[in-house]
Structure formats: structure tokens, C-alpha cells
Design a protein around this motif. Sequence first.
Motif, PDB file in Angstrom:
ATOM      1  N   TYR A  33       7.345  42.379  15.629  1.00  0.00           N
ATOM      2  CA  TYR A  33       5.894  42.236  15.710  1.00  0.00           C
ATOM      3  C   TYR A  33       5.491  40.767  15.728  1.00  0.00           C
ATOM      4  N   GLN A  34       4.268  40.502  16.189  1.00  0.00           N
ATOM      5  CA  GLN A  34       3.739  39.150  16.156  1.00  0.00           C
ATOM      6  C   GLN A  34       3.593  38.687  14.712  1.00  0.00           C
ATOM      7  N   TYR A  35       3.552  37.369  14.555  1.00  0.00           N
ATOM      8  CA  TYR A  35       3.489  36.752  13.234  1.00  0.00           C
ATOM      9  C   TYR A  35       2.344  37.309  12.366  1.00  0.00           C
ATOM     10  N   SER A  39       2.697  39.410   8.936  1.00  0.00           N
ATOM     11  CA  SER A  39       2.135  38.916   7.674  1.00  0.00           C
ATOM     12  C   SER A  39       1.337  40.008   6.972  1.00  0.00           C
ATOM     13  N   VAL A  40       0.545  40.751   7.753  1.00  0.00           N
ATOM     14  CA  VAL A  40      -0.278  41.815   7.168  1.00  0.00           C
ATOM     15  C   VAL A  40       0.614  42.940   6.636  1.00  0.00           C
ATOM     16  N   ALA A  92      -8.382  41.674   5.684  1.00  0.00           N
ATOM     17  CA  ALA A  92      -7.084  41.254   6.213  1.00  0.00           C
ATOM     18  C   ALA A  92      -7.242  40.031   7.122  1.00  0.00           C
ATOM     19  N   ILE A  93      -8.313  40.010   7.915  1.00  0.00           N
ATOM     20  CA  ILE A  93      -8.563  38.870   8.796  1.00  0.00           C
ATOM     21  C   ILE A  93      -8.842  37.619   7.958  1.00  0.00           C
ATOM     22  N   LYS A 100      -3.599  30.797   7.060  1.00  0.00           N
ATOM     23  CA  LYS A 100      -3.067  30.380   8.365  1.00  0.00           C
ATOM     24  C   LYS A 100      -1.812  31.175   8.727  1.00  0.00           C
ATOM     25  N   LYS A 101      -1.956  32.501   8.700  1.00  0.00           N
ATOM     26  CA  LYS A 101      -0.807  33.384   8.898  1.00  0.00           C
ATOM     27  C   LYS A 101      -0.821  34.088  10.249  1.00  0.00           C
TER      28      LYS A 101
END
Length: 202
Positions: A33-35, A39-40, A92-93, A100-101
Motif C-alpha cells: 500500500y501507499q505510505y 500509516s493509517v 485520520a487525515i 507528515k505521514k
Amino acid sequence: AMRQQLNELQASWQEQQSKAKALKELEDSGEGYQYGVKSVLEQKNRGKLSGIIGTVSQLIHVPRHLEKAIETTMGVSLQNLVTEDDKQAQAAIQYLKERKKGRATFLPLNTVKGQRPEEDLSNEENVLGLAVDLIEFDSKYENILLHLLGKVWVIADLPSAVAIGKKRGFSHRMVTLDGELVTPGGALTGGNHEKERSSLLA
């Protein structure tokens, strides 16, 4: 001989077990998955962010022969995160922004709406159906999948898709079993992925 056979079976079973465990760990850790998405998911697994249900790819079951078509159509939206509601998506956003995740796209169950096409193509030649009807998911996610796939027709092959497009004025989004796309407006996309990139669906 029986004994040896049993030993071999046990060894092979253990190997399968550890493979399955490794795959499960990969999925939980969000490998591939994307970074931002990763992270989430990490926070979710730690019990830090609430209301995150999972990624779209975790919530659908796609028949093998349709993997290419669905994967191509959905692309990065397979990594969209479904949340119980918009507040949790906003939280989450906020977390991603402050730490900065990375970035991620969220699909809250209470805000996302989808619709079916007005025009029915199912009686055209070589049409398998609407993408959303060809995959399996819990009915609670119907609006999410309608939003992503409700207007995508799966067609057997490119010549058929182009023929339908010409006939219907290229007003539909179509994908073939080989993963070629015909978009409203008449653009065609296809070719070959250099290496079979590890597919999220696989």
C-alpha cells in the motif's frame, strides 16, 4: 511408506501454514500500500485510530478471471480506506497531516453515494455485466462499490468494447478481461505491464 507420506504431508502443511501466516502479516502491515494508507493501517492495528474498516481491496472478493479487469479499473482506489463515518476520516487525515505521514483517500459509509448507469448495455454482445455485480462484498458496502464500479461495464475483449462504444457514442466506461480500458470520450488504454506487479487482489 505410509509413514513417509505422512511426514511429507505434514512438512508441506507446515510450509503452507507459515506461508499463510506471512501473507496475513503482509496484509495487516499494509505491505504493497501507499505510505499514507500504510500509516493509517498501522495506527488502526494499534487501536489508535477508530472507525477505520479497511481498504477496499480487503472488503471485496474478486473471481480470478476478473482480477485484471477490476484491478485496472480501480487502480489506486483499491487502496482507499473505508471508514464508519466522515468524522473518523477527518481524524485520520488530521493525523496524516500533523505527522507528515503521507496521503490517503477515505470513503466514509455515511457520505459516499454511488449510482448505476441510466443506459443498460447488458444485452450487447460480449458484455459480462456491470463490474459491481460481478464481485462479492458485504451489502453494507454497496454504496462504496457503486461509487467505484457502478458505472463500469466489463466486456470480453477490446474489439467488442470499441464496437459498443461506436454504437453508443462512447458514453460508457468499459474494461476488458485483459485490463484494457475504453473511457467515455473514446480514449483506449492497454498494453503490457513490464513485470506483473504484485497485484493487491492476488
